[in-house]
Design a protein around this motif. Sequence first.
Motif, PDB file in Angstrom:
ATOM      1  N   GLY A 166       0.822  -1.197   0.000  1.00  0.00           N
ATOM      2  CA  GLY A 166       0.000   0.000   0.000  1.00  0.00           C
ATOM      3  C   GLY A 166       0.857   1.249   0.000  1.00  0.00           C
ATOM      4  O   GLY A 166       2.087   1.176   0.038  1.00  0.00           O
ATOM      5  N   ASP A 167       0.216   2.424  -0.076  1.00  0.00           N
ATOM      6  CA  ASP A 167       0.922   3.715  -0.049  1.00  0.00           C
ATOM      7  C   ASP A 167       2.003   3.711  -1.128  1.00  0.00           C
ATOM      8  O   ASP A 167       3.196   3.806  -0.849  1.00  0.00           O
ATOM      9  CB  ASP A 167       1.503   3.951   1.345  1.00  0.00           C
ATOM     10  CG  ASP A 167       0.428   3.834   2.413  1.00  0.00           C
ATOM     11  OD1 ASP A 167      -0.269   4.841   2.641  1.00  0.00           O
ATOM     12  OD2 ASP A 167       0.258   2.743   2.974  1.00  0.00           O
ATOM     13  N   GLY A 192      -4.388   0.518  -0.443  1.00  0.00           N
ATOM     14  CA  GLY A 192      -4.851   1.900  -0.446  1.00  0.00           C
ATOM     15  C   GLY A 192      -3.774   2.955  -0.525  1.00  0.00           C
ATOM     16  O   GLY A 192      -2.586   2.681  -0.379  1.00  0.00           O
ATOM     17  N   ASP A 193      -4.200   4.197  -0.772  1.00  0.00           N
ATOM     18  CA  ASP A 193      -3.306   5.317  -1.073  1.00  0.00           C
ATOM     19  C   ASP A 193      -2.373   4.905  -2.208  1.00  0.00           C
ATOM     20  O   ASP A 193      -1.139   4.973  -2.097  1.00  0.00           O
ATOM     21  CB  ASP A 193      -2.509   5.744   0.166  1.00  0.00           C
ATOM     22  CG  ASP A 193      -3.343   6.589   1.121  1.00  0.00           C
ATOM     23  OD1 ASP A 193      -4.540   6.771   0.852  1.00  0.00           O
ATOM     24  OD2 ASP A 193      -2.791   7.056   2.127  1.00  0.00           O
ATOM     25  N   GLY A 224      -7.590   4.127  -0.226  1.00  0.00           N
ATOM     26  CA  GLY A 224      -7.160   4.722   1.035  1.00  0.00           C
ATOM     27  C   GLY A 224      -7.781   6.089   1.227  1.00  0.00           C
ATOM     28  O   GLY A 224      -8.600   6.547   0.415  1.00  0.00           O
ATOM     29  N   ASN A 267     -12.837   3.540   4.421  1.00  0.00           N
ATOM     30  CA  ASN A 267     -13.167   4.960   4.300  1.00  0.00           C
ATOM     31  C   ASN A 267     -14.660   5.225   4.374  1.00  0.00           C
ATOM     32  O   ASN A 267     -15.084   6.386   4.340  1.00  0.00           O
ATOM     33  CB  ASN A 267     -12.627   5.509   2.970  1.00  0.00           C
ATOM     34  CG  ASN A 267     -11.141   5.310   2.842  1.00  0.00           C
ATOM     35  OD1 ASN A 267     -10.351   6.078   3.366  1.00  0.00           O
ATOM     36  ND2 ASN A 267     -10.745   4.246   2.148  1.00  0.00           N
ATOM     37  N   HIS A 297      -7.259  -0.350   4.100  1.00  0.00           N
ATOM     38  CA  HIS A 297      -6.221   0.677   4.240  1.00  0.00           C
ATOM     39  C   HIS A 297      -5.834   0.933   5.692  1.00  0.00           C
ATOM     40  O   HIS A 297      -4.664   0.953   6.043  1.00  0.00           O
ATOM     41  CB  HIS A 297      -6.672   1.979   3.591  1.00  0.00           C
ATOM     42  CG  HIS A 297      -5.613   3.042   3.577  1.00  0.00           C
ATOM     43  ND1 HIS A 297      -4.396   2.875   2.950  1.00  0.00           N
ATOM     44  CD2 HIS A 297      -5.574   4.293   4.139  1.00  0.00           C
ATOM     45  CE1 HIS A 297      -3.653   3.955   3.100  1.00  0.00           C
ATOM     46  NE2 HIS A 297      -4.344   4.837   3.831  1.00  0.00           N
ATOM     47  N   HIS A 298      -6.809   1.146   6.552  1.00  0.00           N
ATOM     48  CA  HIS A 298      -6.538   1.605   7.914  1.00  0.00           C
ATOM     49  C   HIS A 298      -6.344   0.427   8.863  1.00  0.00           C
ATOM     50  O   HIS A 298      -7.250  -0.398   9.013  1.00  0.00           O
ATOM     51  CB  HIS A 298      -7.685   2.486   8.417  1.00  0.00           C
ATOM     52  CG  HIS A 298      -7.849   3.761   7.642  1.00  0.00           C
ATOM     53  ND1 HIS A 298      -8.586   3.824   6.470  1.00  0.00           N
ATOM     54  CD2 HIS A 298      -7.367   5.013   7.858  1.00  0.00           C
ATOM     55  CE1 HIS A 298      -8.553   5.064   6.011  1.00  0.00           C
ATOM     56  NE2 HIS A 298      -7.820   5.808   6.830  1.00  0.00           N
ATOM     57  N   HIS A 331      -1.580   2.616   5.221  1.00  0.00           N
ATOM     58  CA  HIS A 331      -1.821   3.888   5.905  1.00  0.00           C
ATOM     59  C   HIS A 331      -0.547   4.438   6.536  1.00  0.00           C
ATOM     60  O   HIS A 331      -0.149   5.560   6.243  1.00  0.00           O
ATOM     61  CB  HIS A 331      -2.938   3.741   6.934  1.00  0.00           C
ATOM     62  CG  HIS A 331      -3.515   5.049   7.399  1.00  0.00           C
ATOM     63  ND1 HIS A 331      -3.717   6.124   6.554  1.00  0.00           N
ATOM     64  CD2 HIS A 331      -3.943   5.452   8.627  1.00  0.00           C
ATOM     65  CE1 HIS A 331      -4.243   7.125   7.232  1.00  0.00           C
ATOM     66  NE2 HIS A 331      -4.380   6.760   8.493  1.00  0.00           N
TER      67      HIS A 331
END
Length: 820
Positions: A166-167, A192-193, A224, A267, A297-298, A331
């Motif tokens: 991710g990210d 995510g992101d 994300g 989200n 994501h989180h 995240h």
Amino acid sequence: MIHHKHRRRLVAGATCLVMLVALGAGTAQAESRIPATAPAQAVPVPVKAGHVPQLAEAGTVLRPASASGTTAREVCGRGATWLRLRFTELDLRGDDNLTIIGAKGGSFRFAGRQWHGRAFTTRAFPGECVKVKPHFADPASTYAVDGVQTGTQPLESAEVVVAGAGDICGSACAETGKLITAINPAAVFTTGDNAYDSGTLSEYRGAYHRTWGPFFGKTYPTPGNHEYNTSGAAGYFDYFGARAGARGKGYYSWDIGDWHFIALNSNISMSAGSAQEQWLREDLAANTKPCTAAYLHHPLYNVGNHSPSTGTRPLWKALYDHKADLMLAGHDHNYQRWALQDHQGNAKADGIREILVGTGGRSFYGLSSSNPANLQAKNANTHGVLKLTLSATGYKFDFVPIAGRTFTDSGSATCHKAGSTEPGFTMSADPATLTVAPGASGSSRVSVASVNGFSGTTNLTVAAPSGVTASLSPSSVTVANGGTAGAALNISVAQSTPTGTHTLTVTGTSGTITRTTTVRLVIGVPPVFADDFEQDNGWTVNPAGTDTATSGRWERGDPEETAESGIKQLGNAVSGANVLVTGRLAGSGPGAHDVDGGVTSVRSPAIQLPSGASTLKLSYTFAHRDNSSTGDYLRIKVIGSTTVTVLERLGTASTDLDGAWSPITADLSSLAGQSVRILVEAADTGTASLIEAAVDDVSVTSATSGGATFSNDTDVPVADQATVESPIEVTGREGNAPAALRVTARITHPYRGDLAVELVAPDGRVFPLKAARNKEDGADVAIVTTVDASSVMANGTWRLRVKDTLAQDNGVLTAWSLTF
């Protein structure tokens, strides 16, 4: 947070035929083989609600087959060592069911409402044939099998690889993209992101498309918070299209080998009863695979720059209830691996492993110096991807670094449901620990949950030590496939029973299957009041409306560690995750959210002390830099007809004081019989100083507190804008109720401000417990309070009344009790 409550609507018809070809259906006579040297072919995401696509291991043969109707059929893949059936339709109505029995062992029974309009591929069964046995009475029940996946290699060596991170698209996404190319996985996930800074379509078509775009056809993404910098994450949904799930939802599932993967959207609403949480539970109930992974994501567990995302807890609970194995997240721009734990952070052998892999290419975030017991590995200076090598019984994980970096992490584990396809059940108890005084009673709720298609009646028994009477109501429960049923474990302790700790074992038996769970029984005096701050129990910030602090006001939450010449704000709690803290965030530096500009205060709910002596116990931390003075302080008072100051810590000039948890004990005998409140104050009133404080694990105990407890643990749905009541019948009590009648209640609800709660006495008298507040944010309600019911007869029917006053959400009253 954006709330979405619409059910998925996906395209059917001709598009579904395209999906079946991609799944390997081929023609009526053909079979196809996935080359042993190539990854499985990418498959579109579901094109219809209830359809779950399947990726296969290398070397798997895809063969046509045909089975339907109402009589038993045998489906074979001659020469195979194992096979999976592909259902293009399974629709069961009423009590109808369908059973698959493997030629060399293993079976699975399908029953229940979750098998309405499903299309999927089963888990693997040993042998070259399976028998399909429908038991249909309803003419609307139907099934259709159109193919089998078969393998000649041993099932335990039929591996498949998935990789991702991710990210992603910062400075190093080209380097992590090269890793994906080299690994050549069957599928790619993102946590995510993915495209910075706002996930616009142009950003996706830029760096992301150049570096990770080549894997588009086998990428299963999640969004994300940066994607939602663009309204509705429009760029994300525009770029990935159907691969991202239904627009506005972004949650979906897919299968690979004997693994079930679930993409979740952290989200949007994740609360208990939300559309996403209900969909997740239905999806898990309709999963036949022995291994399950989810990703979002989180992260729930995190020691990075961001706080743990406690809003994900309802999704974690659903996954834990269904024995999921892995949770992948991003995240925080670093790598963290956690031990198996449940949704409350308890280490559990049947828990979920979280791996946070926010290392796809963005600049790094730092890591806290704290090392919680369940944290097993962490790194904040290495970009890379997570490689998962999956089998039908477990997984191997490898963190693969980009060129020039040396950090790696690896390991393996066995799936919780691996090794058995036989139907069964699991058992659990909530609470798992009970404190009951001699001469009093208490209760816990025992839950029985279906595993591998189990459905049927389970008989319950319990063994208790001398001086303790324990019973189960009901003594048998009927569990539906994929469902859960519960019974109340009622415990009474004789007056003469000595204090001590015992283990009660509850045994469930259904045919030849036996399972157990335990309840820790502490015989002693229960507390008058207790709060570990894991739930909102009604503390009020700035109760007098006179606070002057401009930052660092008291709040309940999970604190982030800060350091300046030593640790000032501790990043841990005495127990659990949450505390009362003066500004829980770390922010841009150690002084970003400390107390500034004056006084901040927080006050407990009312606590009714008994007539005898009472004792207050709590833990606190107070820290400051060497710019402090005696104008800075932490004070804790107990306020009744008089005020008892139980703690006063003043700042000391030219002294650097680090944070540390310290316990205190205070005698409250001077306030016996009174209704009191605890007031906690922190201040920076002189020259601006660096001041941090926190409080945890508050309890008030008394040798004379406690008494008989009456409980109702039956779930009562609280429909939108409805009023419901739950009864408790109190018997065997002489005279009136006490002046400190203790009331506890648990209500799950996405928006607690909707709810008003009242206690209704047998004579109709109403005791307000909670008012509805239009701007009261947060989910769920936990009530722990006392009311003066001394003018009401104790015996009779007491009722808890719950009113949903605002439109939109539903909830459930899960349990409540009265302690006399």
